[in-house]
Structures are given as structure tokens and as C-alpha cells.
Enzyme design. Structure first.
Site, mmCIF file in Angstrom:
data_model
loop_
_atom_site.group_PDB
_atom_site.id
_atom_site.type_symbol
_atom_site.label_atom_id
_atom_site.label_comp_id
_atom_site.label_asym_id
_atom_site.label_seq_id
_atom_site.Cartn_x
_atom_site.Cartn_y
_atom_site.Cartn_z
ATOM 1 N N ARG A 212 0.802 -1.224 0.000
ATOM 2 C CA ARG A 212 0.000 0.000 0.000
ATOM 3 C C ARG A 212 0.840 1.280 0.000
ATOM 4 O O ARG A 212 0.328 2.372 -0.227
ATOM 5 C CB ARG A 212 -0.952 -0.010 1.206
ATOM 6 C CG ARG A 212 -2.129 -0.951 1.016
ATOM 7 C CD ARG A 212 -2.833 -1.265 2.330
ATOM 8 N NE ARG A 212 -2.075 -2.215 3.143
ATOM 9 C CZ ARG A 212 -2.451 -2.627 4.361
ATOM 10 N NH1 ARG A 212 -3.550 -2.155 4.905
ATOM 11 N NH2 ARG A 212 -1.714 -3.502 5.023
ATOM 12 N N GLY B 164 -7.042 -5.591 11.705
ATOM 13 C CA GLY B 164 -7.703 -6.770 12.248
ATOM 14 C C GLY B 164 -8.638 -6.375 13.384
ATOM 15 O O GLY B 164 -8.275 -5.562 14.232
ATOM 16 N N ASN C 71 40.783 38.519 4.015
ATOM 17 C CA ASN C 71 39.526 39.059 3.489
ATOM 18 C C ASN C 71 39.469 38.851 1.986
ATOM 19 O O ASN C 71 40.381 39.247 1.268
ATOM 20 C CB ASN C 71 39.430 40.552 3.816
ATOM 21 C CG ASN C 71 38.043 41.107 3.542
ATOM 22 O OD1 ASN C 71 37.233 40.471 2.857
ATOM 23 N ND2 ASN C 71 37.761 42.288 4.053
HETATM 24 C C1 UD1 Z 1 -1.456 -7.179 10.475
HETATM 25 C C2 UD1 Z 1 -2.440 -7.994 11.302
HETATM 26 C C3 UD1 Z 1 -3.659 -7.158 11.603
HETATM 27 C C4 UD1 Z 1 -3.235 -5.906 12.349
HETATM 28 C C5 UD1 Z 1 -2.187 -5.147 11.561
HETATM 29 C C6 UD1 Z 1 -1.603 -4.035 12.382
HETATM 30 C C7 UD1 Z 1 -2.054 -10.243 10.495
HETATM 31 C C8 UD1 Z 1 -2.587 -11.371 9.699
HETATM 32 N N1 UD1 Z 1 -2.811 -9.174 10.550
HETATM 33 O O1 UD1 Z 1 -2.094 -6.893 9.247
HETATM 34 O O2 UD1 Z 1 -4.576 -7.885 12.383
HETATM 35 O O3 UD1 Z 1 -4.352 -5.075 12.609
HETATM 36 O O4 UD1 Z 1 -1.095 -6.011 11.213
HETATM 37 O O5 UD1 Z 1 -0.658 -3.328 11.597
HETATM 38 O O6 UD1 Z 1 -1.001 -10.378 11.090
HETATM 39 N N2 UD1 Z 1 5.508 -9.225 7.455
HETATM 40 C C9 UD1 Z 1 6.545 -10.148 7.362
HETATM 41 N N3 UD1 Z 1 6.391 -11.241 6.585
HETATM 42 C C10 UD1 Z 1 5.257 -11.499 5.905
HETATM 43 C C11 UD1 Z 1 4.176 -10.581 6.011
HETATM 44 C C12 UD1 Z 1 4.348 -9.447 6.795
HETATM 45 O O7 UD1 Z 1 7.598 -9.959 7.948
HETATM 46 O O8 UD1 Z 1 5.204 -12.540 5.233
HETATM 47 C C13 UD1 Z 1 5.690 -8.033 8.292
HETATM 48 C C14 UD1 Z 1 5.540 -6.747 7.516
HETATM 49 O O9 UD1 Z 1 6.809 -6.301 7.045
HETATM 50 C C15 UD1 Z 1 4.953 -5.782 8.559
HETATM 51 C C16 UD1 Z 1 4.214 -6.691 9.501
HETATM 52 O O10 UD1 Z 1 4.673 -8.006 9.261
HETATM 53 O O11 UD1 Z 1 5.957 -5.085 9.266
HETATM 54 C C17 UD1 Z 1 2.719 -6.605 9.302
HETATM 55 O O12 UD1 Z 1 2.451 -6.971 7.992
HETATM 56 P P1 UD1 Z 1 1.283 -6.295 7.149
HETATM 57 O O13 UD1 Z 1 1.231 -6.944 5.825
HETATM 58 O O14 UD1 Z 1 1.380 -4.834 7.214
HETATM 59 O O15 UD1 Z 1 0.042 -6.798 8.005
HETATM 60 P P2 UD1 Z 1 -1.408 -6.190 7.966
HETATM 61 O O16 UD1 Z 1 -2.098 -6.691 6.787
HETATM 62 O O17 UD1 Z 1 -1.356 -4.747 8.192
HETATM 63 CA CA CA Z 2 0.296 -3.316 8.837
#
Ligand code: UD1
Ligand code: CA
Length: 469
Positions: free
Chosen positions: A21, A145, A379
Site C-alpha cells: 500500500r 484486524g 579578506n
Molecule cells: C497485520 C495484522 C492485523 C493488524 C495489523 C496491524 C495479520 C494477519 N494481521 O495486518 O490484524 O491489525 O497487522 O498493523 O497479522 N511481514 C513479514 N512477513 C510477511 C508478512 C508481513 O515480515 O510474510 C511483516 C511486515 O513487514 C509488517 C508486519 O509483518 O511489518 C505486518 O504486515 P502487514 O502486511 O502490514 O500486516 P497487515 O495486513 O497490516
Molecule cells: Ca500493517
């Protein structure tokens, strides 16, 4: 109880995701807030908890992310980003401990405080549960979430999988959790990717653990901390909050910030007391400002050191050093390697690069000085220019103590102007000028001794006031 208290805390920071995003070529956690990559904020907040080890799960742009991590951090590689649950599995593979608390922190919540993390761990331990999750009640819950808690069972449903009724819940998951190590290991083995995103959701373990050994929610006290970053608008909001925190801290320590709205000071900047920061000023990187200075308006300094009592207005500094009591600007450009001595001056429309300007020396108007060394009390008249570059190589110009350079003079480097020498207005200097001589012309030639007497008295600048305009 004693055993639980003494069990080690291990931390896993999830930072492998792309951050779709953000619509960026750069991994989300590398985007900076007040000059510091986002991931480093949660890492600093973790210090308050004193984890035995902090693992950072890297994946997307792993090398770039690793490069910004502090040396005591252990990066672990998640080859394929298959969800937050998978990321924690990867972290667990690198952990041998069987007992202890695993604190899991999403890398995109830069505003969480150490106090909140400590509170989460405290709550987790005192409740004696298998899992604790940090939550907040938000008016705008979209994208996060949704959380429900009922009799020791916490359920988290992702927006994409939520029913209309669930979407109306405004209790949200902030992506910070404390788990019993043994419980999270067992629960993660049971998680599958049967959801709308086909990912392994870490959030699914809450219900599994809750049914077995109870889970609880912990509410964040300060809602500011609930500003998670998923897109650029969130990034701007988070930066606005951090920027205000930094300014408030400087003001509390005795710095006057005339207009906080238009002042940007990055996290690592230091400022002495009674310094005044005027509107439209940017202080970035490792900039250090002394006390009793006036900086701004409209000044932009990066990695620049400014001594006590200096004045820098409407100017730009990059990797420069400004001596105490020195005045810079308006409209000066100090490039890397510029070192201005005590009580010196670089005035309007001057550019200085890789040059040492001695104490009390002046470059007051419309000059370019590059690769030069200027002694004390010299200067340079308006429009004096060092020709330091012959198209292939850079050459040095050396200007001795007490030298007076007339207006509109070109110094063709390499060239040395001896102590107390004079160069007449409009000269083009191609050869060294011996100390104490007066040279004029194009190319400049020595015609006689420099004017006697005056040159040895008083301070540079003052003694030549008549030509200083
Ligand atoms: C996640 C939560 C959601 C919460 C939100 C808060 C899950 C399934 N959902 O969603 O409930 O409200 O965070 O921000 O966990 N990341 C990894 N490896 C991966 C995927 C993600 O390291 O395979 C890391 C990302 O870099 C990030 C964090 O995990 O720092 C959260 O990932 P993101 O994809 O932003 O999760 P959300 O969909 O926002
Ligand atoms: Ca997030």
C-alpha cells in the site's frame, strides 16, 4: 511464579513484507520518519523491555533492511513472504529456548513506546496467560484486524475476511503480542492459509492459544501510539507526531523554536540551550548546534556542526563545520568539507566547498571558494573566485594569514598567496604571490611591496572596510 518472572524475553520484529500500500520501490520499514527508518523505532522501543535477543525477520529487500539494523540485532531471512504467521515461524527456527516470553512486534508501528511494550509484558506475566495482544478502540478501524474477547478467548479477524457485523467492531489489533514460547510454537504448527489472502496469519494463533491456556487483550493508553503505517498518508501522520515530540523535547531543554509548525528537526540532532530556531528551518542527520545560536529563517543543515553563538540565516549546509561566533548567510551554501574558523564570516551568495577558513577571515559576498585553505584574518573581496577545477583535476588554493584579495579576483589553482599579500581588484592570479607583496593585473604580476603598516594592524575585514562593500 518465580520461574515465570525470570523466564527470558525474546523479541521478533516482523519486517520482511513489501508494504504494497506504500506504492513504493523501497520496503515499507525503510521509509524514514524524521530521518530514521521506521523499523528502528520499534527496535529502540524494545530496549525498555530489555530482551535477551532481538530477531528481525527480513525478506523483501533484505540486504537494505539489514544495513540499517543496529549491530546487536540478529536478522533472520524469510525467503518468501507468506504472511505474519510464517514470519514468526522463521524467527522461532532461530530460537533454541523452550521457556520464556516471545514478544512479536510488527515493524510498521513506529509510535509504540517502550512503556507500552513493558506494560504488555507485565500484563502478560501477571495474567499468566498463553498470549496477550495490544489493542486500541479506534474510530477509523478500516484495514486493521478486528478483535473480540470472550472468557479468555481472543479472536482476531482480518478486514478482508470479516463479515459486515465484524467490520463494525472498532477494537483493533495493533500488531504487538506477547506469547509463551511453548504455546506459540505449538499453535503456529496448526495455522493454515485458508483465508481470503492465502497467507499464514499470525492472528489465528490467538484463538488456538486462548482455548488452551487463555489469552487476554491489553489496551494501549495513548492512542497516538496506534498510528500504524500502511500508506503514505499514515507515514505523514506518524512523522507529524514524531516531529512534534522532537521539537517539544528541544523546547523543554531550553531551545526557542519560533514556529514549530514550519520547523523540521530530525531525531539525532543536538541543540544547545538559548539557541533560537527561526521558521522554515530543517536540521537533519547528525547536525549539532551549539548554544546561543540563531539558526534560520529558512535554513537547511545536514550533518553540520555549528559552534556556540553562531548565526546562520537563509542558508544551506551539508557536512560543514561552522566555528563559534561565526556568521553565515544570508544565502550561503556550505558544502562538505567546509570548516569555518571562530568568528569568521561567509556572507551573501557565497559557495564554499572543502575549504578551511581561518579565524576572523571573511568571504563576505558573491564568492566561490573550493579546495582552499585560508589563514586567519584574511579578506576576500566581492566576487573572488577560486578556479579549482581544470576540467580534469581539482587543485588547491592556499591563502595566508592577513591576505587581502580585491574584488572580482580569479585565483587559478594551484596557487599560493603568501601572508599579508595584497591582490588588486580584477586580477587573475596564475602564479604564487610571495608574502607581503602587492600583485595586480591579468595575469597578476608583482609590482611592489604590499602597503606598509595598515596590513599589520587591527583585524582583517575591519582594516579594509573601504573595500569591504
Ligand atoms: C497485520 C495484522 C492485523 C493488524 C495489523 C496491524 C495479520 C494477519 N494481521 O495486518 O490484524 O491489525 O497487522 O498493523 O497479522 N511481514 C513479514 N512477513 C510477511 C508478512 C508481513 O515480515 O510474510 C511483516 C511486515 O513487514 C509488517 C508486519 O509483518 O511489518 C505486518 O504486515 P502487514 O502486511 O502490514 O500486516 P497487515 O495486513 O497490516
Ligand atoms: Ca500493517
Amino acid at each position: 511464579m518465580f520461574q515465570r518472572e525470570s523466564a527470558p524475553i525474546l523479541a521478533a520484529v516482523l519486517a520482511a513484507g513489501k508494504g504494497t500500500r506504500m506504492k513504493s520501490n523501497r520496503a515499507k520499514v525503510l521509509h524514514t520518519i524524521c530521518g530514521v527508518p521506521m523499523v528502528n523505532y520499534v527496535i529502540s522501543a524494545l530496549e525498555s523491555v530489555g530482551p535477551e535477543r532481538t530477531l528481525v525477520v527480513v525478506g523483501h529487500q533484505a540486504d537494505e533492511v539489514k544495513a540499517v539494523l543496529p549491530s546487536e540485532i540478529d536478522p533472520v531471512l524469510q525467503e518468501e513472504q507468506r504472511g505474519t504467521g510464517d514470519a514468526v515461524r522463521v524467527a522461532l527456527k532461530a530460537i533454541d529456548d523452550e521457556e520464556g516470553v516471545l514478544l512479536v512486534v510488527n515493524g510498521d508501528g513506529p509510535l509504540v513506546s517502550g512503556k507500552t511494550l513493558a506494560g504488555l509484558v507485565e500484563r502478560h506475566r501477571s495474567a499468566g496467560v498463553g498470549a496477550t495482544v495490544l489493542v486500541a478502540e479506534l474510530e477509523a478501524a478500516t484495514g486493521l484486524g478486528r478483535v473480540t474477547e470472550d472468557a479468555g478467548v481472543v479472536r482476531i479477524v482480518e478486514e478482508q475476511d470479516a463479515t459486515e457485523a465484524e467490520k463494525r467492531i472498532n477494537l483493533v489489533n495493533l500488531g504487538l503480542y506477547a506469547f509463551k514460547l511453548s504455546e506459540i510454537r505449538q499453535a503456529l504448527a496448526l495455522v493454515d492459509a485458508e483465508n481470503s489472502q492465502g497467507e499464514l496469519y499470525l492472528t489465528d494463533v490467538l484463538e488456538i492459544i486462548g482455548r488452551k491456556s487463555r489469552a487476554v487483550i491489553h489496551r494501549v493508553e495513548n492512542l497516538e501510539e496506534a498510528n500504524l503505517v500502511n500508506d503514505r498518508a499514515h507515514l505523514a501522520k506518524a512523522e507529524e507526531i514524531v516531529r512534534r515530540r522532537i521539537l517539544d523535547e528541544h523546547m523543554r531543554r531550553g531551545v526557542t523554536v519560533r514556529d514549530p509548525v514550519s520547523t523540521h528537526i530530525e531525531a539525532a540532532v543536538e541543540i544547545g540551550r538559548d539557541t533560537v530556531i527561526l521558521p522554515g528551518t530543517f536540521l537533519c542527520g547528525e547536525t549539532k548546534i551549539g548554544s546561543d545560536c540563531v539558526i534560520g529563517p529558512s535554513t537547511d543543515l545536514s550533518d553540520t556542526v555549528v559552534g556556540d553563538g553562531a548565526l546562520v540565516e537563509h542558508s544551506v549546509g551539508r557536512g560543514a563545520t561552522v566555528g563559534p561566533g561565526t556568521s553565515v548567510g544570508p544565502y550561503a551554501y556550505l558544502r562538505p568539507g567546509t570548516v569555518l574558523g571562530e568568528a569568521s564570516k561567509v556572507g551573501a551568495y557565497c559557495e564554499v566547498k572543502n575549504t578551511k577558513v581561518g579565524a576572523k577571515s571573511k568571504v563576505p559576498h558573491l564568492s566561490y571558494v573550493g579546495d582552499a585553505e585560508i589563514g586567519e584574518g584574511a579578506n576576500l573581496g566581492a566576487g573572488a573566485i577560486t578556479a579549482n577545477y581544470d576540467g580534469k583535476n581539482k587543485h588547491r588554493t592556499t591563502i595566508g594569514d592577513g591576505v587581502f584579495i580585491g574584488i572580482n579576483t580569479n585565483l587559478i589553482a594551484p596557487v599560493t598567496i603568501g601572508e599579508d599579500a595584497y591582490v588588486g581588484a580584477g586580477s587573475v592570479v596564475t602564479k604564487d604571490i610571495p608574502p607581503g607583496k602587492l600583485a595586480v593585473g591579468m595575469p597578476a604580476r608583482v609590482i611592489r611591496d604590499a602597503p606598509e603598516g595598515e596590513a599589520k594592524e587591527g583585524e582583517a575585514g575591519d582594516r579594509k572596510k573601504s573595500q569591504d562593500g
